[in-house]
Scaffold this active site. Structure first.
Site, mmCIF file in Angstrom:
data_model
loop_
_atom_site.group_PDB
_atom_site.id
_atom_site.type_symbol
_atom_site.label_atom_id
_atom_site.label_comp_id
_atom_site.label_asym_id
_atom_site.label_seq_id
_atom_site.Cartn_x
_atom_site.Cartn_y
_atom_site.Cartn_z
ATOM 1 N N LYS A 560 -36.205 34.151 5.950
ATOM 2 C CA LYS A 560 -35.472 32.885 5.804
ATOM 3 C C LYS A 560 -36.482 31.762 5.837
ATOM 4 O O LYS A 560 -37.677 31.999 6.056
ATOM 5 C CB LYS A 560 -34.437 32.724 6.917
ATOM 6 N N ARG A 561 -36.030 30.532 5.629
ATOM 7 C CA ARG A 561 -36.942 29.397 5.745
ATOM 8 C C ARG A 561 -37.645 29.433 7.098
ATOM 9 O O ARG A 561 -37.042 29.803 8.106
ATOM 10 C CB ARG A 561 -36.183 28.078 5.629
ATOM 11 N N LYS A 566 -35.199 28.291 13.783
ATOM 12 C CA LYS A 566 -34.881 29.671 13.409
ATOM 13 C C LYS A 566 -35.675 30.673 14.248
ATOM 14 O O LYS A 566 -35.389 31.863 14.245
ATOM 15 C CB LYS A 566 -35.122 29.876 11.917
ATOM 16 N N LYS A 672 -25.588 38.840 4.195
ATOM 17 C CA LYS A 672 -26.170 39.723 3.176
ATOM 18 C C LYS A 672 -26.749 40.978 3.818
ATOM 19 O O LYS A 672 -26.630 42.082 3.271
ATOM 20 C CB LYS A 672 -27.236 38.956 2.391
#
Length: 826
Positions: A560-561, A566, A672
């Protein structure tokens, strides 16, 4: 083609779906459109020929769709988004048309393989991450559900940068995705609109004696439309993605040329086209802020002018515009649309203020995607006044009317008016774009239940108190067509066998898999499918990074970014701690793991770039240490994008969704991964909360503070150094980092990261560290029981139907857009 061919034969040639028709069209397009013959054609030539072949069939459906929508005056949703990440189109469009097998055979007749042509396609990187991918999923679902829609965006000549890794550091390389052209798009030079930048305003009286404003001077730029058809899956409907490219109104200044100023003759063209040249940049420098504002305005002005053109061209009156179109603002980037529609109605179409404002606020709906204050766009007043002077006047007028309403309802609360104002007056003055979006929209939604709750409790609390009826939640979803059918054909085949082939358009049918999760005889097939995907990813990793990984190991994945919230560095701290534990106790025998990272850092985000360097540096030590290299591997897959994602999601065993609770709006990567059978280790953040409820707490690895506990700890005075001092394992991990083990003895390289963790730790890694390590130990024990893990994996897939983008689009349609499906007949 034989000029005497009948219309039926001609139509079949351009629209036929048989192997013969596709093979003939492939060779025709190679010769007549690409301009090559087989003996000299490259793989890229054949890809383009096949793309044109598929596009012919899409255009037939799209034109039928447009004709039907026009004839039925269908209510249409217009999705305004500064980002789209559609991913490669060839495989997706073949799937939607249902001709993947026939196309594969047609290509084989030409001596090629379809997979090679699909791989040859350049990916349009027209977005930074989840926001753009979500927009693309929604366009796919809108077409599949037969709902009239237009996606509006910008045709960036250079998309998000390509990421190269140089000695562990991210290096940004320009993404010239249009280098070989884009066979899916159609340039529409007759659909073009002018926008004005700069200049000044003048007041005058119109023919009826009403005071009016004209915006004059400054610079004019033209936005030209580029159209891409978006087919629905298994239906004849094909909607539209319309992207705007900036062009100069006069490309060449002949006067300057004649005067000998050759560079000046081209200056206006270059300056104008710069507006849509690059995906919006870092906005820290003033030049970056101005360009980002110009891009937002180009997007909304051209799109609204286009909607008005379509509406008035159909013979409808202007006061019915909001009944024909509903406009969804995808985050705050297009929020200037509220002021622009007012300008168009007032200044270009002569409406009075009250009916114009009533029409405007009944047209727009706003989706908020973030709780981070720095991500809620604010524009400095001087910049706004210099660039869009008329819009600033309109915003001031909107603000005055709005605050008058607030003061009437709350006459003794000046602080409330200050907080709600569209203009931030607490320091240097700014235009608050999220506030403009809230005031100008009839609906405001968050993108996960937790996110919406936090939104109404914090960032937009005052607006919620004012208009609670406007707020609603729409938890995000992802397209199963892209992220299962295309990405994981083996799993797709199994699902079609047990749930029926219709599951991809009705993801709730995945529940039919659930009984099989309790039948061990199917487990070997499930594991074989996963292992095939892991082997494919292992080959890709070796080719891209030179690191050999064991497909039999647990693939522990975080892609992910790269951002501090995060918490990729929490994952790395666990790797360091696990490495240290093995070194100190050689008898320790954890399940072999391959830690897979991927993601891009914003070019100006120094700490995120340092985290990428940290991942590589830890991997360099771990991967070459003979004491652990058979048990631990650390790899960073460069240039994470949709094509790479389609390789990674199906291969993951464990999905890392470890952001600090209360920071991630929703996340879609979590969906996902789970859709492909990965188990989640995560906090109660974003959509993790709802995923855990759906798949069952026993099939989700939960750790960490809740958002309420995060707030309570911050209020009580969080001391990260205390966590470091009191936890020996954490202390050992940070000390190894600080002392230079992972930086060839350089104690300064990671000092900024270590100092931040010990003395600030805004995202509370140290508070969650022990809970995370303990949870990872539970993961280790669970993975050892292959049958139990397989059952949990199958139950995750079986219970993920709710997170299809089809479901959320149906909710938008029911609660906000009020659209009716329109079936297109062949």
């Amino acid at each position: 083609m034989d000029e005497t061919a009948s219309p039926t034969e001609h139509e079949h040639t351009r629209t036929g779906l048989s192997v013969d028709a596709l093979h003939r069209a492939l060779l025709d397009n190679l010769f007549y459109v690409v301009g090559r013959f087989p003996a000299v054609a490259t793989q890229q030539d054949y890809y383009r020929a096949l793309a044109f072949t598929v596009r012919d069939r899409l255009l037939h459906r799209w034109l039928r769709t447009v004709q039907t929508y026009k004839a039925e005056r269908s209510r249409t949703v217009c999705y305004l988004s500064a980002e789209y990440l559609p991913g490669p189109q060839l495989g997706h469009n073949l799937l939607a048309l249902g001709i993947s097998d026939n196309a594969g055979e047609a290509v084989r007749r030409a001596g090629l393989e379809l997979e090679d042509l699909i791989e040859a396609e350049a990916e349009p990187g027209l977005g930074n991450g989840g926001l753009g991918r979500l927009a693309a999923c929604y366009l796919d679902s809108l077409a599949t559900l037969q709902l009239p829609a237009i996606g509006y965006g910008l045709r960036y000549e250079y998309g998000i940068f390509r990421q190269r890794i140089d000695e562990g550091w991210q290096v940004e390389v320009a993404d010239s995705w249009l280098r070989d052209g884009n066979p899916w798009e159609l340039r529409r030079p007759h659909i073009a609109f002018e926008i004005r930048l700069g200049g000044h305003t003048e007041r005058y009286l119109d023919a009826h004696g009403h005071s009016r404003v004209r915006w004059v001077g400054g610079e004019l730029i033209r936005g030209v439309a580029y159209d891409t058809p978006i087919p629905g899956y298994g239906v004849y409907n094909s909607n539209l993605l319309r992207l705007w490219a900036a062009e100069a109104t006069e490309s060449f200044d002949f006067g300057s040329f004649n005067a000998g100023d050759y560079q000046g003759a081209m200056r206006r063209k270059i300056r104008s086209e710069t507006v849509s040249r690059v995906l919006y940049p870092n906005d820290e420098p003033e030049t970056g802020k101005r360009l980002r504002l110009l891009q937002g305005y180009l997007l909304v002005s051209c799109s609204l002018q286009d909607m008005l053109r379509i509406h008035l061209g159909s013979g409808d009156s202007l006061d019915r515009f909001h009944q024909r179109f509903v406009v969804q603002l995808n985050d705050t980037h297009p929020a200037i649309a509220v002021a622009e529609l007012m300008r168009l109605l007032l200044d270009e179409h002569g409406m009075r203020w009250d009916p114009a404002w009533e029409l405007t606020r009944r047209t727009f709906a706003y989706t908020n995607h973030t709780l981070l204050p720095e991500a809620l766009e604010k524009w400095p007043l001087p910049l706004f006044e210099e660039t869009l002077p008329r819009h600033l006047e309109i915003i001031f007028d909107i603000n005055q009317c709005f605050l008058d309403e607030v003061r009437i309802r709350f006459p003794h609360d000046d602080a409330l008016a200050t907080r709600l104002s569209l203009i931030d007056e607490t320091g240097p003055r700014y235009v608050r774009m999220a506030h403009l979006a809230c005031v100008g929209s009839f609906s405001i939604n968050g993108v996960a239940r937790l996110h919406t709750g936090l939104l109404t409790d914090t960032v937009l609390r005052d607006f919620h108190a004012l208009w609670p009826e406007r707020f609603n939640n729409k938890t995000n979803g992802v397209s199963p067509r892209r992220f299962s059918n295309l990405s994981n054909p083996g799993l797709c085949a199994l699902l079609s066998r047990v749930a029926g082939p219709g599951w991809a358009a009705d993801a709730e049918r995945l529940r039919l898999l659930e009984p099989y999760a309790h039948q061990p005889e199917i487990y070997p097939e499930w594991r074989r499918i996963k292992l095939e995907r892991k082997r494919a990813l292992a080959r890709y990793i070796a080719a891209q990074t030179g690191v050999a990984v064991d497909p039999e190991s647990m693939f522990d994945v975080q892609v992910k970014r790269i951002h501090e919230y995060k918490r990729q560095h929490l994952n790395v701290l666990h790797i360091i701690a696990l490495y240290s534990r093995i070194k100190m106790d050689p008898a320790l025998d954890p399940v072999p793991r391959t830690f897979v990272f991927g993601g891009k850092a914003a070019p100006g985000y120094a700490m995120a770039k340092l985290i990428i360097k940290l991942i590589h540096s830890v991997g360099e030590v771990v991967n070459r240490d003979p004491a652990v290299r058979d048990r631990l591997r650390v790899v960073f897959v460069p240039d994470f994008n949709v094509k790479v994602a389609q390789r990674i999601y199906p291969a993951a065993d464990l999905s890392e969704q470890i952001s600090l609770a209360g920071k991630e709006a929703s996340g879609t990567g979590n969906m996902k991964f789970a859709l492909n059978g990965a188990l989640t280790i995560g906090t109660l953040d974003g959509a993790n909360v709802e995923i855990r409820e759906e798949v069952g707490p026993e099939n989700f690895f939960l750790f960490g503070l809740t958002s309420a506990e995060v707030d309570a700890l911050k209020r009580s005075g969080y001391c990260p150094y205390g966590c470091y001092r009191e936890n020996p394992l954490l202390r050992e991990a940070i000390d190894l980092l600080a002392e230079g083990l992972f930086s060839h003895g350089d104690r300064d390289l990671f000092r900024p990261l270590v100092d931040h963790l010990l003395h600030r730790d805004d995202y509370m890694l140290l508070a969650d560290f022990q809970s995370y390590v303990d949870c990872q130990d539970r993961v280790d024990r669970a993975f050892r029981d292959a049958d139990s893990w397989t059952r949990m994996s199958m139950l995750n897939v079986a219970r993920m139907g709710r997170f299809s983008s089809d479901r959320v689009v149906q909710e938008y349609c029911r609660d906000i857009w009020r659209l009716e499906p329109v079936t297109i007949r062949p």
